[in-house]
Design an enzyme around this catalytic site. Structure first.
Site, short mmCIF file in Angstrom:
data_model
loop_
_atom_site.label_atom_id
_atom_site.label_comp_id
_atom_site.label_asym_id
_atom_site.label_seq_id
_atom_site.Cartn_x
_atom_site.Cartn_y
_atom_site.Cartn_z
N HIS A 1 -34.78 -28.75 9.02
CA HIS A 1 -35.72 -28.23 8.02
C HIS A 1 -36.07 -29.28 6.99
O HIS A 1 -36.29 -28.96 5.81
CB HIS A 1 -35.15 -26.96 7.34
CG HIS A 1 -35.32 -25.73 8.19
ND1 HIS A 1 -36.50 -25.05 8.29
CD2 HIS A 1 -34.45 -25.10 9.02
CE1 HIS A 1 -36.35 -24.03 9.12
NE2 HIS A 1 -35.13 -24.04 9.59
N SER B 1 -48.31 -18.51 35.04
CA SER B 1 -46.96 -19.00 34.74
C SER B 1 -45.96 -18.35 35.68
O SER B 1 -46.14 -17.21 36.09
CB SER B 1 -46.64 -18.63 33.29
OG SER B 1 -45.24 -18.63 33.08
N GLY C 1 -38.04 -19.52 22.86
CA GLY C 1 -37.79 -19.17 21.46
C GLY C 1 -36.33 -19.30 21.07
O GLY C 1 -35.84 -18.54 20.26
N LEU D 1 -35.09 -24.71 21.13
CA LEU D 1 -35.09 -25.96 21.90
C LEU D 1 -36.53 -26.47 22.11
O LEU D 1 -36.79 -27.26 23.00
CB LEU D 1 -34.38 -25.77 23.25
CG LEU D 1 -32.92 -25.29 23.18
CD1 LEU D 1 -32.33 -25.17 24.58
CD2 LEU D 1 -32.07 -26.23 22.33
N SER E 1 -42.12 -24.30 22.62
CA SER E 1 -43.54 -24.34 22.29
C SER E 1 -44.07 -25.77 22.23
O SER E 1 -45.14 -26.05 22.79
CB SER E 1 -43.85 -23.55 21.01
OG SER E 1 -43.15 -24.07 19.93
N GLU F 1 -49.88 -25.97 16.41
CA GLU F 1 -48.82 -25.07 15.90
C GLU F 1 -49.20 -24.55 14.51
O GLU F 1 -49.08 -23.36 14.22
CB GLU F 1 -47.52 -25.87 15.85
CG GLU F 1 -46.26 -25.05 15.73
CD GLU F 1 -45.82 -24.45 17.06
OE1 GLU F 1 -45.49 -23.26 17.05
OE2 GLU F 1 -45.82 -25.13 18.09
N ASP G 1 -40.59 -31.77 16.49
CA ASP G 1 -40.45 -31.31 17.88
C ASP G 1 -41.43 -32.03 18.81
O ASP G 1 -41.05 -32.53 19.87
CB ASP G 1 -40.70 -29.80 17.97
CG ASP G 1 -39.75 -29.02 17.10
OD1 ASP G 1 -38.81 -29.62 16.56
OD2 ASP G 1 -39.97 -27.80 16.95
N TYR H 1 -39.75 -18.89 8.49
CA TYR H 1 -40.01 -20.34 8.49
C TYR H 1 -41.10 -20.66 7.45
O TYR H 1 -40.93 -21.54 6.61
CB TYR H 1 -40.46 -20.78 9.89
CG TYR H 1 -40.57 -22.27 10.04
CD1 TYR H 1 -39.54 -23.01 10.60
CD2 TYR H 1 -41.69 -22.96 9.60
CE1 TYR H 1 -39.63 -24.39 10.74
CE2 TYR H 1 -41.80 -24.32 9.73
CZ TYR H 1 -40.76 -25.03 10.30
OH TYR H 1 -40.86 -26.40 10.42
C1 GLA Z 1 -38.76 -25.97 14.13
C2 GLA Z 1 -40.00 -26.73 13.72
C3 GLA Z 1 -39.66 -28.18 13.34
C4 GLA Z 1 -38.52 -28.25 12.35
C5 GLA Z 1 -37.36 -27.37 12.79
C6 GLA Z 1 -36.27 -27.27 11.74
O1 GLA Z 1 -38.24 -26.48 15.32
O2 GLA Z 1 -40.96 -26.74 14.75
O3 GLA Z 1 -40.82 -28.83 12.84
O4 GLA Z 1 -38.94 -27.93 11.06
O5 GLA Z 1 -37.78 -26.05 13.11
O6 GLA Z 1 -35.71 -28.52 11.51
#
Ligand code: GLA
Length: 388
Positions: free
Chosen positions: A37, A70, A124, A127, A130, A162, A174, A224
């Protein structure tokens, strides 16, 4: 978690579209070792690509149709090629559709496409399923239509989708990790400048275990966005005195001197997590460089504690896993990974103890939570690539 080989995916594609795919692409998921985060606060993070991910088999078509199917979800979609698209419901194909929309918006011409996706990442579960599906789509179109999108822009495009198409204010970690991942290396990424380095992730006698809590992250997106917004408010308060662009530009001592400016106990906790987590990433990096896995593990535990107490994104399931890890002698570090609110934890466990660890943890977890968690070993792998 089935690994799909190219022959199997060709067969599935053929039965769906009655032709063979022109190409097959693969994009991994990721784990984040530490630095949670803080990507959207200009911090440093340490993710690695893993061997699970998303496959995309694709062929161009001449009838201006974008067809999505899919092997994981029953819903299919068929859109006529048009100038723009917007999100429709919560279906899985919004992720690739968002990427295609972004490519069309930048003025690039594409043709119709027949696409078949398959993923073996738990969905979800923290990992980056998305980011994996976004990036595999962008990468595929980049190759198919020779769009010359750089690796960095591919990651940024995924983030934009996103943020704007899907509606989650996530950071760059990510998408960057699944594009740039490299076998047996962790990426040390500065999320403010996007400068990065690879660091060998040598785990010696230990193995990186992923533990899926199997707790669905139901409130993940809204919580989030709430954290994102809280960080913005904490920063605004600190900016009354400090000349900074991001929370992660602030050192721990500067924070101590100026935290009174925040004047809100919740925002104070959020900022404390962010600033201390950024500091821990530096400590963890030094530990890894010195081959000191024990110190690295301690930073993992400290990171989890901070996410639990200050950032409040853990939950009883993830806490139960980490609590068990702390009592298990041959585990030297553990923490939740990703956004939290359920999903996965990671742990460093002695190689030859993984089976014992797994059975004892599963039993403990089941006893406390009432259902099972899944434990598996993870390889650190390469980023997005063409397979066929
Ligand atoms: C998700 C978000 C990332 C990051 C993490 C927490 O995976 O997509 O950008 O903020 O949460 O570290």
């Amino acid at each position: 978690m089935k690994v799909m080989n190219t022959d199997a995916i060709i067969k599935e594609f053929s039965s769906e579209y009655e032709k063979t795919p022109d190409h097959i692409f693969f994009c991994p998921g990721r784990v984040n070792l530490i630095g949670e985060h803080i990507d959207y606060n200009g911090g440093k993070v340490m993710p690695c690509a893993i061997s699970l991910g998303t496959w995309l088999a694709v062929s161009k078509n001449n009838n201006k149709q974008l067809r999505f199917s899919s092997l994981n979800f029953p819903e299919k979609a068929d859109f006529h090629l048009q100038d723009s698209y917007s999100k429709t419901g919560k279906e899985w194909f919004n992720y690739p559709l968002g990427v295609i929309n972004e490519i069309i918006q930048t003025g690039d011409a594409i043709s119709g496409l027949d696409m078949l996706f398959y993923g073996n990442l738990p969905i979800g579960a923290g990992l980056s399923s998305s980011a994996s599906i976004e990036v595999v789509t962008g990468f595929a179109l980049n190759k198919l239509f020779r769009l010359n999108i750089s690796e960095k822009n591919l990651a940024l495009m995924g983030k934009k989708v996103e943020n704007e198409f899907i509606g989650v204010n996530s950071g760059i970690m990510d998408q960057f990790a699944v594009v740039m991942g490299r076998k047996d290396q962790t990426i040390l990424l500065n999320c403010d400048t996007l400068e990065f380095d690879y660091l060998p992730f040598k785990t010696g006698d230990y193995i990186l275990a992923i533990i899926n809590s199997n707790k669905e992250r139901t409130l993940a997106d809204s919580k989030y966005n709430e954290r994102f917004e809280e960080c913005g408010r904490a920063l605004k308060a600190l900016k009354k005195k400090l000349k900074v662009d991001n929370l992660c530009d602030i050192s721990l001592s500067e924070f101590e001197e100026n935290r009174h400016l925040i004047n809100d106990p919740v925002l104070d906790k959020r900022a404390l997590h962010v600033i201390s987590e950024n500091f821990r990433v530096g400590e963890a990096r030094d530990a890894l460089k010195n081959n000191d896995l024990v110190s690295f593990g301690k930073e993992m535990y400290a990171s989890h504690q901070s996410l639990k107490d200050w950032y409040e994104v853990s939950g009883k399931e993830l806490d139960t896993i980490v609590e068990f890890c702390k009592t298990y002698d041959d585990c030297i570090g553990a923490r939740m990974t990703g956004a939290g609110f359920g999903g996965c934890a990671i742990a460093l466990v002695k190689n030859n103890k993984l089976a014992d660890f797994s059975s004892k943890l599963t039993k403990y977890y089941n006893g406390k939570i009432g259902y099972k968690c899944d434990v598996f070993a993870s390889d650190i792998g390469d980023g997005v690539r063409k397979l066929h």
